[in-house]
Design an enzyme around this catalytic site. Structure first.
Site, PDB file in Angstrom:
ATOM      1  N   GLY A   1     -19.757  -0.492  -5.563  1.00  0.00           N
ATOM      2  CA  GLY A   1     -18.653  -0.883  -4.691  1.00  0.00           C
ATOM      3  C   GLY A   1     -17.314  -0.446  -5.269  1.00  0.00           C
ATOM      4  N   LEU A   2     -16.281  -1.232  -4.995  1.00  0.00           N
ATOM      5  CA  LEU A   2     -14.931  -0.924  -5.456  1.00  0.00           C
ATOM      6  C   LEU A   2     -14.493   0.468  -5.048  1.00  0.00           C
ATOM      7  CD1 LEU A   2     -14.716  -2.443  -9.043  1.00  0.00           C
ATOM      8  CD2 LEU A   2     -13.807  -3.350  -6.927  1.00  0.00           C
ATOM      9  N   CYS A   3     -14.792   0.828  -3.811  1.00  0.00           N
ATOM     10  CA  CYS A   3     -14.316   2.135  -3.345  1.00  0.00           C
ATOM     11  C   CYS A   3     -13.679   1.974  -1.970  1.00  0.00           C
ATOM     12  CB  CYS A   3     -15.424   3.161  -3.334  1.00  0.00           C
ATOM     13  SG  CYS A   3     -16.934   2.617  -2.552  1.00  0.00           S
ATOM     14  N   GLY A   4     -12.855   0.949  -1.823  1.00  0.00           N
ATOM     15  CA  GLY A   4     -12.109   0.765  -0.588  1.00  0.00           C
ATOM     16  C   GLY A   4     -13.031   0.509   0.596  1.00  0.00           C
TER      17      GLY A   4
END
Lengths: 138, 286
Positions: free
Chosen positions: B86-89
């Site tokens: 995750g952590l990709c907008g």
């Protein structure tokens, strides 16, 4: 250069070779073929083996391929090389493995779901804390 | 000064977070360059094989491959490409939204759906909405290999050839540039012959051994290369999206620190003023 032919050897992952050669030898499924410039359009699968390019002046270049496709046009030879070793039974084994992974992932109902649930609860708790803090400030 | 200390700790913790997001941004930036290089490296193969397929499909040889024949649509296969982490907008969310729209449309028409997922995020999502997942591949890493793609794709292609599926779609992100990634849905099978192949002069290949064997060989690889390209492109998208997301997170953390610092200074000043006025008032009373 009228008596040379453009050769492109590419795989799905990268370009391997691009340049001119006097003659191209490739391991087609029906037997080795030699392609000279102005050859008739031809298309054939390739067996694992060696591609040999005659670069002129007795110089040669060799490339090992694990199969692929040979496409010949009068002035261009394209070798679409496979990167992985391919065979029908190997492909099937890979397919079965991918299917099994999906089944396992589906059977494993916890794990991801629990994490998602925990995350949602965490978010709700954080929101509550923030709200309480705001109230306290007032 | 209890509140002042609290703010100090808060500032320190935000600073730590900022350090992490800044580092992640830099890592994503360098990984994105590598992913982009890989994306460009796959293009020649995809282009050449598309040309060959376009030609073969429009050359009308004596044999019609099932991948080239359109059938009434009753069941559809979807290849969904997502990221592992995750952590990709909004990268995955946007993609799933688009996929969900398409699935909804298909559902209304009474079309059944089978899904093949790449990446843990797609697996989780399609599991949650209760789709039928027939194959999956996750933990693909930063530089995907062709061999990781073959298995899952073969599952769909085989069931297409057996007549269980009538269409196969690829759902993935298209890398436009660093700032923009477009979720797209592409039809993989039946193969639509590209229109830009010149048909002015009618020539045909010599097929060796025969057009059937050659077509089988070429079309399988064509579809795999399309999916592989989608997977590679998605890695580039992931890194670009993460880079942007981390950049804005770093900026936000900076803003937050500034704000907190201001509050801290004000409070310090207030408490000093209060102390002085207390002392003055005390002295006056004496």
């Amino acid at each position: 250069m009228a008596n040379t032919i453009q050769v492109d050897i590419v795989s799905a992952e990268e370009q391997i070779f691009s340049g001119e050669a006097y003659m191209v030898y490739a391991p087609a499924v029906m037997g080795e073929v030699g392609i000279a410039p102005r050859h008739t359009p031809l298309i054939s699968p390739l067996k694992p083996g060696e591609i040999r390019l005659d670069m002129g002046d007795g110089k040669e270049e060799f490339f090992f391929i694990s199969g692929g496709i040979l496409e010949v046009q009068p002035h261009v030879v394209t070798v679409l090389s496979d990167t992985a070793i391919r065979a029908d039974d190997l492909d099937e084994a890979a397919a079965i493995e991918a299917q099994k992974r999906a089944e396992e992932a589906l059977a494993d109902q916890q794990g991801d779901l629990d994490v998602a649930k925990a995350k949602a609860e965490l978010l709700a708790a954080a929101a509550q804390i923030a709200a309480i803090k705001k109230l306290r400030k007032k | 000064m209890a509140a002042g200390k609290e703010i100090k700790t808060k500032i320190a913790s935000v600073k730590n977070t900022q350090k992490i997001t800044a580092a992640m941004e830099m890592v994503a930036a360098s990984k994105m360059r590598r992913a982009q290089d890989q994306m460009f490296a796959t293009r020649p193969y995809a282009q050449r094989i598309a040309e060959v397929v376009g030609h073969v499909a429009s050359a009308h040889p004596e044999y019609k491959h099932p991948f080239l024949i359109e059938r009434p649509v009753k069941r559809v296969g979807i290849v969904a490409v997502s990221t592992d982490r995750g952590l990709c907008g909004g990268l995955n969310t946007n993609l799933f939204k688009k996929a969900l729209n398409q699935i909804g449309e298909l559902d209304d028409k009474g079309v059944e759906i089978e899904v093949v997922t790449f990446g843990t995020k797609a697996l989780g999502f399609f599991k949650r909405i209760g789709a039928k997942i027939v194959a999956e591949a996750s933990h693909i890493g930063d530089s995907p290999e062709m061999s990781q793609v073959i298995g899952p794709v073969q599952v769909l292609l085989k069931s297409y050839q057996e007549g269980n599926l009538d269409e196969i779609y690829l759902v993935s992100n298209e890398f436009v540039n660093t700032m923009t990634q477009d979720p797209t849905i592409k039809q993989l099978v039946p193969v639509k012959p590209s229109e830009d192949t010149e048909l002015s002069h009618h020539w045909d290949y010599i097929y060796e051994p025969g057009s059937k064997e050659v077509l089988d060989h070429v079309l399988d690889r064509y579809i795999e290369s399309l999916v592989y390209q989608g997977v590679v492109e998605n890695v580039a998208c992931e890194m670009a999206a993460r880079m942007i997301a981390m950049k804005s997170a770093t900026d936000n953390a900076g803003d937050m620190i500034d704000e907190l610092q201001l509050i801290y200074n004000r409070q310090r000043q207030a408490s000093i003023t209060q102390e002085i006025s207390e002392i003055v008032a005390g002295a006056a009373a004496v």
